[in-house]
Design a protein around this motif. Structure first.
Motif, PDB file in Angstrom:
ATOM      1  N   GLU A 134       0.822  -1.117   0.129  1.00 51.93           N
ATOM      2  CA  GLU A 134      -0.086   0.278   0.014  1.00 51.93           C
ATOM      3  C   GLU A 134       0.886   1.125   0.085  1.00 51.93           C
ATOM      4  OE1 GLU A 134      -2.418  -0.465   3.482  1.00 51.93           O
ATOM      5  OE2 GLU A 134      -3.562  -2.076   2.462  1.00 51.93           O
ATOM      6  N   ASN A 159      -0.543  -2.694  -7.427  1.00 50.55           N
ATOM      7  CA  ASN A 159      -0.583  -1.247  -7.948  1.00 50.55           C
ATOM      8  C   ASN A 159       0.500  -0.880  -8.682  1.00 50.55           C
ATOM      9  OD1 ASN A 159      -0.896   1.562  -8.201  1.00 50.55           O
ATOM     10  ND2 ASN A 159      -1.542   1.891  -5.833  1.00 50.55           N
ATOM     11  N   ASN A 161       1.241   2.108 -10.265  1.00 45.46           N
ATOM     12  CA  ASN A 161       1.729   3.458  -9.915  1.00 45.46           C
ATOM     13  C   ASN A 161       2.550   3.438  -8.869  1.00 45.46           C
ATOM     14  OD1 ASN A 161       1.583   6.335 -10.502  1.00 45.46           O
ATOM     15  ND2 ASN A 161       0.676   6.357  -8.383  1.00 45.46           N
TER      16      ASN A 161
END
Length: 417
Positions: A134, A159, A161
């Motif tokens: 995260e 993720n 990004n």
């Protein structure tokens, strides 16, 4: 530490004595003299072993020792002893402990546990806080504490990004970002390779596509960021192709393969032996062949044992619920010699240090003694007596291996079995 190694065949392409049988005099941890027949006027410890061969110290880029938090699986002290007995003079420690190694203090702690040891321990810090994928962990602080790379062990970064930012940020201090090659939504609940055998056995499949999508994504992100990427433990033929193409484009990427993925296929799963439950899963023979070819042509930069001790309570249960992992330090040399020549095996086992910023010492006068001692010509069946790890979860049990290790001379210390 002073010692005289007698009648050892040097296996080191960077040495002036490569392929020669010589004596090696070591004084205060340095190689002071190499010659055909050396005297021992100062009565140093003499090392005489059957069919003795000596190489540069071996390196493993992915080991797990459990401590802190999972000492029942393995401790750092016993893990380093196992590494030494297995011929490794340096190991990179994964962050998959409890707590996860994700800050300056944690890096300092694990390094302190290895102080004054023959085997050098190099911590890999978690890429994200608590390896949850995260938020980025304290990458720069961990670098200052001694972390050599950043990796959420066997935890994919879903993720894109976040992976992009990690590559960009780490490039400011030449940090090495590692990304586990698995797309979680594609792999789903799969526990073995998705193929004929998964259907036969009624086990959920983890397709090669899950790995290859993640590899392709990360290579696109690497090209965009101009960062520095390492992809650990690839397992499919297509992954080899993708990385080969990326290297042809001069992208700053390296990769490794777990030794067991070179040797075993998913055909061994018919007895539901959980020692064969690993991540990435065992694939097919064409995948093994492509991985071996990738090592031969330099597409794959290094091998790893991916040594991961798991206690019996989490291994000797139903296949679906057993934890992933096999130990591999003790069987590494003998297993590789089933595939490669001794010269190639040693080359493979000594590769990868420079990628992680670890210095290398050749077998020449004036160099630090960082040596592995072994006999390449013995044949035996691997069993529990060959295991010094606390956990015994080896998929190599019952496998015929070739070659034995005697120990190491490194960090101004001698460790012999």
């Amino acid at each position: 530490m002073n010692a005289l190694i007698k009648s050892a065949t040097v296996v080191d392409s960077k040495s002036d004595f490569h392929n020669e049988k010589v004596d090696i005099l070591i004084e205060k941890g340095l190689i002071s003299k190499i010659a055909k027949d050396l005297d021992n006027p100062k009565n140093y410890q003499e090392i005489k072993l059957r069919n003795l061969h000596v190489s540069q110290g071996w390196f493993d880029s992915s080991v797990s020792f459990g401590e802190p938090g999972y000492e029942d699986r393995e401790t750092i002290a016993n893990g380093l002893k196992t590494a030494a007995n297995s011929g490794f003079t340096s190991v990179a420690l994964n962050a998959n402990s409890q707590p996860v190694i994700d800050n300056y203090a944690h890096i300092t702690f694990v390094k302190s546990k290895a102080n004054d040891n023959a085997v050098k321990l190099y911590p890999i810090g978690a890429l994200t806080q608590m390896s949850k994928g995260e938020d980025l962990a304290e990458l720069y602080d961990m670098t200052n504490a001694g972390a050599i790379a950043f990796y959420d062990y066997q935890q994919p970064i879903s993720n894109p990004n976040l992976m992009k930012i990690a590559l960009q940020y780490a490039s400011n201090f030449d940090g090495l970002v590692c990304s586990f090659p698995q797309e979680s939504k594609i792999s789903g609940l799969g526990v073995v390779n998705e193929h004929i055998n998964s259907t036969k056995l009624g086990l959920k499949g983890n397709p090669a596509l899950a790995e290859e999508l993640q590899v392709a994504r990360d290579l696109f992100l690497l090209e965009y960021t101009e960062g520095k990427l390492h992809i650990p433990t690839i397992s499919t033929a297509k992954s080899v192709e993708l990385i080969r193409a990326a290297k042809a484009k001069k992208l700053n990427v390296t990769c490794s393969v777990a030794i067991h993925n070179l040797i075993f296929t998913d055909d061994v799963l018919e007895d539901f032996d959980t020692n064969y439950k690993v991540l990435p899963p065992l694939r097919t023979q064409p995948d093994c062949d492509a991985l071996i070819e990738g090592l031969k042509d330099g597409t794959i930069d290094m091998v790893t044992t991916d040594h991961n001790p798991i206690d019996i309570e989490h291994k000797k249960i139903e296949f679906d619920f057993a934890k992933y992992g096999t130990i591999g330090l003790e069987s590494a040399f003998g297993a590789l010699q089933n595939i490669f020549t001794t010269k190639k095996t040693i080359s493979i086992l000594t590769q990868g240090k420079s990628r992680f910023g670890i210095s290398e010492s050749s077998i020449n006068e004036g160099e630090h003694a960082d040596l592995t001692l072994f006999n390449p010509d013995t044949n035996y069946e691997f069993n529990n007596t060959h295991i010094s790890s606390r956990s015994k979860n080896s998929m190599f049990l019952g496998t015929k291996l070739k070659g034995e290790t005697y120990g190491i001379i490194a960090n101004n210390k001698i460790v012999l079995k």
